[in-house]
Enzyme design. Sequence first.
Site, short mmCIF file in Angstrom:
data_model
loop_
_atom_site.label_atom_id
_atom_site.label_comp_id
_atom_site.label_asym_id
_atom_site.label_seq_id
_atom_site.Cartn_x
_atom_site.Cartn_y
_atom_site.Cartn_z
NE ARG A 165 -4.08 -1.83 1.82
CZ ARG A 165 -4.20 -2.83 2.82
NH1 ARG A 165 -3.39 -2.78 4.02
NH2 ARG A 165 -4.99 -3.91 2.78
CE LYS B 245 -1.21 14.26 -14.60
NZ LYS B 245 -1.43 14.64 -16.12
CD GLU C 236 6.66 16.42 -22.99
OE1 GLU C 236 6.28 17.57 -22.50
OE2 GLU C 236 6.28 15.50 -23.37
CE LYS D 4 4.96 17.56 -14.33
NZ LYS D 4 4.78 16.48 -15.05
CD GLU E 237 -4.32 17.00 -15.87
OE1 GLU E 237 -3.15 16.34 -15.89
OE2 GLU E 237 -5.02 16.63 -17.09
NE ARG F 48 0.08 16.94 -13.19
CZ ARG F 48 0.94 16.51 -12.42
NH1 ARG F 48 0.42 16.31 -11.10
NH2 ARG F 48 1.86 15.60 -12.79
CG ASN G 81 -2.05 17.23 -20.77
OD1 ASN G 81 -1.13 16.45 -20.91
ND2 ASN G 81 -2.91 16.88 -19.65
CG HIS H 161 0.98 16.29 -23.92
ND1 HIS H 161 1.53 17.47 -24.09
CD2 HIS H 161 1.62 15.64 -23.40
CE1 HIS H 161 2.65 17.16 -23.32
NE2 HIS H 161 2.92 15.93 -23.06
CG HIS I 138 -1.58 11.46 -25.74
ND1 HIS I 138 -1.98 11.97 -24.40
CD2 HIS I 138 -0.18 11.44 -25.40
CE1 HIS I 138 -0.96 11.85 -23.66
NE2 HIS I 138 -0.01 11.62 -24.23
CG HIS J 111 5.46 11.22 -25.08
ND1 HIS J 111 3.99 11.45 -25.15
CD2 HIS J 111 5.58 12.56 -24.06
CE1 HIS J 111 3.65 12.44 -24.26
NE2 HIS J 111 4.59 12.84 -23.64
P1 NAD Z 1 11.68 6.03 -22.29
O1 NAD Z 1 11.74 5.67 -21.05
O2 NAD Z 1 11.20 5.03 -23.13
O3 NAD Z 1 13.22 6.09 -22.78
C1 NAD Z 1 13.43 6.71 -24.14
C2 NAD Z 1 14.46 5.48 -24.72
O4 NAD Z 1 15.89 6.02 -24.09
C3 NAD Z 1 14.57 4.02 -24.29
O5 NAD Z 1 14.72 3.26 -25.21
C4 NAD Z 1 15.47 4.12 -23.00
O6 NAD Z 1 15.89 2.62 -22.94
C5 NAD Z 1 16.58 4.95 -23.48
N1 NAD Z 1 17.29 5.58 -22.35
C6 NAD Z 1 16.98 6.10 -21.32
N2 NAD Z 1 17.81 6.69 -20.80
C7 NAD Z 1 19.09 6.63 -21.60
C8 NAD Z 1 20.35 6.87 -21.35
N3 NAD Z 1 20.77 7.93 -20.14
N4 NAD Z 1 21.11 6.38 -22.19
C9 NAD Z 1 20.72 5.83 -23.20
N5 NAD Z 1 19.50 5.31 -23.59
C10 NAD Z 1 18.68 5.76 -22.61
O7 NAD Z 1 10.96 7.39 -22.80
P2 NAD Z 1 11.04 8.75 -22.31
O8 NAD Z 1 10.85 9.70 -23.25
O9 NAD Z 1 11.97 8.85 -21.21
O10 NAD Z 1 9.49 8.75 -21.53
C11 NAD Z 1 8.45 8.54 -22.23
C12 NAD Z 1 7.17 7.98 -21.36
O11 NAD Z 1 6.91 9.00 -20.21
C13 NAD Z 1 5.82 7.80 -21.98
O12 NAD Z 1 5.34 6.62 -21.51
C14 NAD Z 1 4.93 8.94 -21.37
O13 NAD Z 1 3.56 8.58 -21.26
C15 NAD Z 1 5.62 9.15 -20.13
N6 NAD Z 1 5.43 10.40 -19.52
C16 NAD Z 1 4.90 10.61 -18.28
C17 NAD Z 1 4.53 11.79 -17.76
C18 NAD Z 1 4.29 11.85 -16.18
O14 NAD Z 1 4.02 13.09 -15.81
N7 NAD Z 1 4.29 10.92 -15.43
C19 NAD Z 1 4.97 12.98 -18.28
C20 NAD Z 1 5.38 12.88 -19.60
C21 NAD Z 1 5.59 11.57 -19.97
N1 GLY Z 2 2.95 15.61 -18.15
C1 GLY Z 2 2.05 16.15 -17.75
C2 GLY Z 2 1.74 16.23 -16.02
O1 GLY Z 2 2.55 15.69 -15.31
O2 GLY Z 2 0.62 16.54 -15.78
#
Ligand code: NAD
Ligand code: GLY
Length: 374
Positions: A126, A148, A190, A232, A242, A246, A250, A253, A257, A271
């Site tokens: 939990r 998130k 971003e 942020k 949100e 917040r 987006n 997005h 998306h 993304h």
């Molecule tokens: P990711 O985590 O898939 O990383 C992108 C690629 O880079 C992957 O192949 C990973 O293995 C590689 N990688 C990561 N760090 C590395 C490094 N230092 N050296 C070499 N390779 C490396 O993608 P991302 O773009 O970081 O994140 C996208 C995800 O984040 C999506 O799922 C999206 O929905 C999510 N997201 C979440 C929020 C949130 O607020 N929680 C906000 C924006 C995006």
């Molecule tokens: N990336 C959108 C949020 O964190 O709200």
Amino acid sequence: MNNITLPVRFNPSTPQQYDIIIGNNILKNPDKYLSPLLARAKVAIVTDEHVAAFQLEPFTNSLKEAGINFDTIIIPAGEESKKFKTLEMILSKLLAFGIERRDAVIALGGGVVGDITGFACSMLRRGCQFIQAPTTILAQVDSSVGGKTAINSTQGKNLIGAFYQPRAVFTDIDTLSTLPQRERRAGYAEIVKYGLLGDREFFEWLEKHGKDVLALEVQSISYAVRRSCEMKAQIVEADERENGKRALLNLGHTFGHALEGAYGFSSKLIHGEGVSIGMVLAFEYAAAHQQCPHSDVTLVKDHLQSVGCPTEITDIVDHHHLSADRLMELMMQDKKVEDGNLTLILPNAIGNAVIKKDIPTSSVHAFWKQHLTT
Ligand code: NAD
Ligand code: GLY
């Protein structure tokens, strides 16, 4: 350069307070940054196979030197991992490792690792301690901050998840050195988002320094990450769940998306690339409805293009397969849809985005159609 500590402070009466540490040598100094947060000298690390190849050994060597015991879970790289099966595997392993509620689980990786690990932490006994160690630009400026967490479902992206704040965010700029250029540009989009949604001066700074940011020139990348995290943090502190502002995060997005969805959230359109094109579409939509000057649309497009970010649907491979009907269907799965109507984040100008509800679906459908035929 000195490392920066950026506080994230929600309502003072809640326990959700944490710091984002931004700078160099953070993961190499667990004694200084990690140990003070631990109830005992034991952690679990979740990472993906790419990050493990480049970043895991230096980190675990530092943990060994600091006398911190660790177990490691390595998931396949990519969006495909954000699913129930991987979540179940992570949770089973954490239980098998004997991770207790007061123990910390460290997400070492990009947004995929951060999102699924955070969700697992929200459920383990939990709720156990969760530490973000973001290794992509995207994760450093966006996904590691604000709590998130989520996995995807067949119905869409990030539809199953929880708000679960980390105990700390270790934003070590050094980890970015192994990040491929395409991923750097996706994260850069971003960063541009923050300028576009609320800080024109920051956008103008990016126009001058964007290439240095992408080249990871230390002053430039540090400032860009810091300014993004400041913005942020300010937004999520005011509206963690949100219910209001917040949603500004987006910007681009909802369009992005839908495009990502049309490619099955695959590597054909990652993304940040969807966000880059989506932001241009949001500016174009706003300009077409006399909400935003056309000159700002040009500035946004020119800047994103100058650093190699995609700005047009025609920049995507296989774009001939896209249809307005399918894109609308995907858009209607957006979490901001209310009573069947779209909410869009639209700019009045660079640096001034607003939330617009009750957008007629017919006008967005026509907009997609126009973009798919030009
Ligand atoms: P990711 O985590 O898939 O990383 C992108 C690629 O880079 C992957 O192949 C990973 O293995 C590689 N990688 C990561 N760090 C590395 C490094 N230092 N050296 C070499 N390779 C490396 O993608 P991302 O773009 O970081 O994140 C996208 C995800 O984040 C999506 O799922 C999206 O929905 C999510 N997201 C979440 C929020 C949130 O607020 N929680 C906000 C924006 C995006
Ligand atoms: N990336 C959108 C949020 O964190 O709200």
